[in-house]
Design an enzyme around this catalytic site. Structure first.
Site, PDB file in Angstrom:
ATOM      1  N   CYS A 264       0.729  -1.381  -0.066  1.00 12.27           N
ATOM      2  CA  CYS A 264       0.117  -0.438  -0.273  1.00 12.27           C
ATOM      3  C   CYS A 264       1.000   1.366   0.280  1.00 12.27           C
ATOM      4  CB  CYS A 264      -0.722   0.202   0.931  1.00 12.27           C
ATOM      5  SG  CYS A 264      -1.654  -1.171   0.911  1.00 12.27           S
TER       6      CYS A 264
ATOM      7  N   HIS B 273      -3.108   8.146   6.373  1.00 10.56           N
ATOM      8  CA  HIS B 273      -3.413   7.102   5.494  1.00 10.56           C
ATOM      9  C   HIS B 273      -4.427   6.079   6.318  1.00 10.56           C
ATOM     10  CE1 HIS B 273      -1.982   2.780   3.448  1.00 10.56           C
ATOM     11  NE2 HIS B 273      -2.186   1.771   4.476  1.00 10.56           N
TER      12      HIS B 273
ATOM     13  N   LYS C 200      -9.499   7.866   1.942  1.00 12.53           N
ATOM     14  CA  LYS C 200     -10.097   6.264   2.394  1.00 12.53           C
ATOM     15  C   LYS C 200     -11.438   6.439   2.762  1.00 12.53           C
ATOM     16  CE  LYS C 200      -5.800   4.051   2.329  1.00 12.53           C
ATOM     17  NZ  LYS C 200      -4.736   4.930   2.814  1.00 12.53           N
TER      18      LYS C 200
ATOM     19  N   GLU D  13      -1.047   5.440  13.903  1.00 10.22           N
ATOM     20  CA  GLU D  13      -0.928   5.934  12.874  1.00 10.22           C
ATOM     21  C   GLU D  13      -1.038   7.779  13.944  1.00 10.22           C
ATOM     22  OE1 GLU D  13      -1.435   8.504   7.988  1.00 10.22           O
ATOM     23  OE2 GLU D  13      -2.687   7.315   8.654  1.00 10.22           O
TER      24      GLU D  13
ATOM     25  N   HIS E  68     -10.306   1.460   0.817  1.00  5.80           N
ATOM     26  CA  HIS E  68      -8.171   1.302   0.625  1.00  5.80           C
ATOM     27  C   HIS E  68      -7.895   0.825  -1.115  1.00  5.80           C
ATOM     28  CE1 HIS E  68      -4.339   1.235   1.418  1.00  5.80           C
ATOM     29  NE2 HIS E  68      -4.367   0.181   1.997  1.00  5.80           N
TER      30      HIS E  68
ATOM     31  N   PHE F 169       1.374  -3.555   4.129  1.00 11.92           N
ATOM     32  CA  PHE F 169       2.351  -4.754   4.531  1.00 11.92           C
ATOM     33  C   PHE F 169       3.393  -4.587   4.233  1.00 11.92           C
ATOM     34  CE2 PHE F 169      -2.434  -7.673   4.317  1.00 11.92           C
ATOM     35  CZ  PHE F 169      -2.618  -6.401   4.821  1.00 11.92           C
TER      36      PHE F 169
END
Length: 412
Positions: free
Chosen positions: A163, A303, A335, A314, A340, A399
């Site tokens: 991502c 994010h 998002k 975050e 996402h 990831f």
């Protein structure tokens, strides 16, 4: 001395809109692009909604004869790139195309092609597997097809960091122009993982929201009742251009690209570092690269995936980086409206960040109705906000523990 780099063109393909201005208007209005899926039959699936792009037709941008030879993720990238190039006003016939490149990120690449050809292999045998399989599925197909379409002979490669793929590609694009390896780079990310395999695999990681009864309310970053992210697809592409080149042709300039930072948590393969150490490191590296103090950042496009662990981590990372300034920062999550889109998300979000600087508006984090005590910063809940925006940071984490941060600013 590093050359200065500016953004002169924007293009996006999203479930909310495939036109940047319409996308921006919809984000400010708090609209959601999440809906029941129509791309395939979801009767057997635990989750039946997401950010699928329905009625997709690239034929206005790509030769109809070529469409069948290009995977969906490459089509998204090409359409967004063509729109970004048009938006930039560049006349390629007047440019040295050996000085123009394409650096594109994608976390997965041609997943739909892999699925289709695996089904053919098992049902009809090896002789029926398409000869276009590899050219369609390979991760570098998006950038390669963009270059072929536009005749770009400069630097051309692809990056995969889950991502964080798009911002890592964007960071390389920034460096390429700064170092005079190119004058113009087409950059960003694209992803089309909304397939039967993609949805099933990510569902079984137990990372997705299960709000089948209320899709538009499912993506709720930083909300106490968030229960996972919403899978989406799309592309976000930008034109990076050397400043003097842009000024010489009297280009419209959205923003200057000031800094980039990346790091790795070096921890769990899917879960973020709860202390936010790696994320904070990427943000601090971007600030150092931009030669800016933390207090210079006015807005962070987070994010913000809507996962219980991710949003908290975050928030912790932003507190580490910004200290007392974290309380006066404006933050929002794109998002919340788009879901996402994995490797594409950072490209779309930098497009949105550029629109924030251009308009001096921050779009809201929709569905943030019940604040989480562990997420106690200003996430611009529910309503847009007008604010003087000099410097904007965009964060992406993926990831594998990948972290990336990009800083852009109003041209001065």
């Amino acid at each position: 001395m590093k050359r200065r780099v500016v953004i002169t063109g924007l293009g996006a393909v999203t479930p909310l809109s495939c036109r940047v201005d319409e996308l921006w208007t919809s984000l400010l209005a708090g609209r959601s692009g999440i809906h029941p899926l129509q791309l395939f039959d979801t009767d057997e699936f635990k989750i039946n909604f997401g950010g699928g792009i329905h009625n997709w037709d690239p034929k206005g941008h790509i030769d109809p004869k070529e469409v069948k030879r290009i995977d969906r993720f490459s089509q998204f990238a090409m359409v967004a790139a063509i729109d970004a190039m048009r938006d930039s006003g560049l006349e390629l016939d007047r440019e040295d195309r050996s000085r123009i490149g394409a650096i594109i990120g994608s976390g997965i690449g041609g997943l739909s092609e892999i699925e289709e050809q695996m089904a053919r292999l098992f049902s009809k045998g090896p002789d029926r597997v398409s000869p276009f399989t590899v050219p369609k599925m390979m991760l570098n197909a998006a950038g390669g097809n963009i270059a072929i379409q536009m005749g770009l002979r400069g630097p051309n490669y692809s990056l995969a960091t889950a991502c964080a793929s798009a911002p890592n590609a964007i960071g390389d694009a920034l460096r390429a122009v700064q170092r005079s390896e190119a004058d113009i780079i087409v950059t960003g990310g694209s992803e089309a993982a909304m397939t039967r395999m993609g949805l099933a695999a990510i569902t079984n990681i137990r990372a997705l929201s299960e709000r089948n009864d209320a899709p538009e309310r499912a993506s709720r970053p930083f909300d106490r009742d968030r229960d996972g992210f919403v899978l989406s697809e799309g592309a976000g592409i930008l034109i990076f251009e050397e400043l003097e080149h842009a000024v010489a042709r009297k280009a419209r300039i959205y923003a200057e690209v000031l800094g980039f930072g990346s790091s790795c948590d070096a921890g769990h393969i899917t879960q973020p570092d709860e202390a936010g150490t790696g994320a904070a490191q990427a943000m601090l590296m971007a600030l150092k690269d931009a030669a800016l103090p933390p207090a210079a950042i006015d807005y962070v496009n987070a994010h913000g995936t809507s996962t219980p662990l991710g949003d908290k981590a975050e928030t912790t990372a932003m507190k580490r980086v910004f200290g007392a300034h974290a309380k006066v920062l404006s933050i929002s999550s794109t998002k919340s409206a788009l879901g996402h889109s994995l490797g594409a998300s950072g490209g779309i979000e930098l497009v949105v960040s550029a629109k924030s600087i251009e308009t001096q508006w921050i779009h809201p984090t929709i569905n943030l109705e019940t604040p989480d005590p562990d997420c106690d910063l200003d996430y611009t809940p529910l309503q847009p906000r007008q604010r003087t925006l000099r410097h904007v940071m965009s964060n992406s984490f993926g990831f594998g523990g990948h972290n990336a941060s990009v800083i852009i600013g109003a041209l001065r």
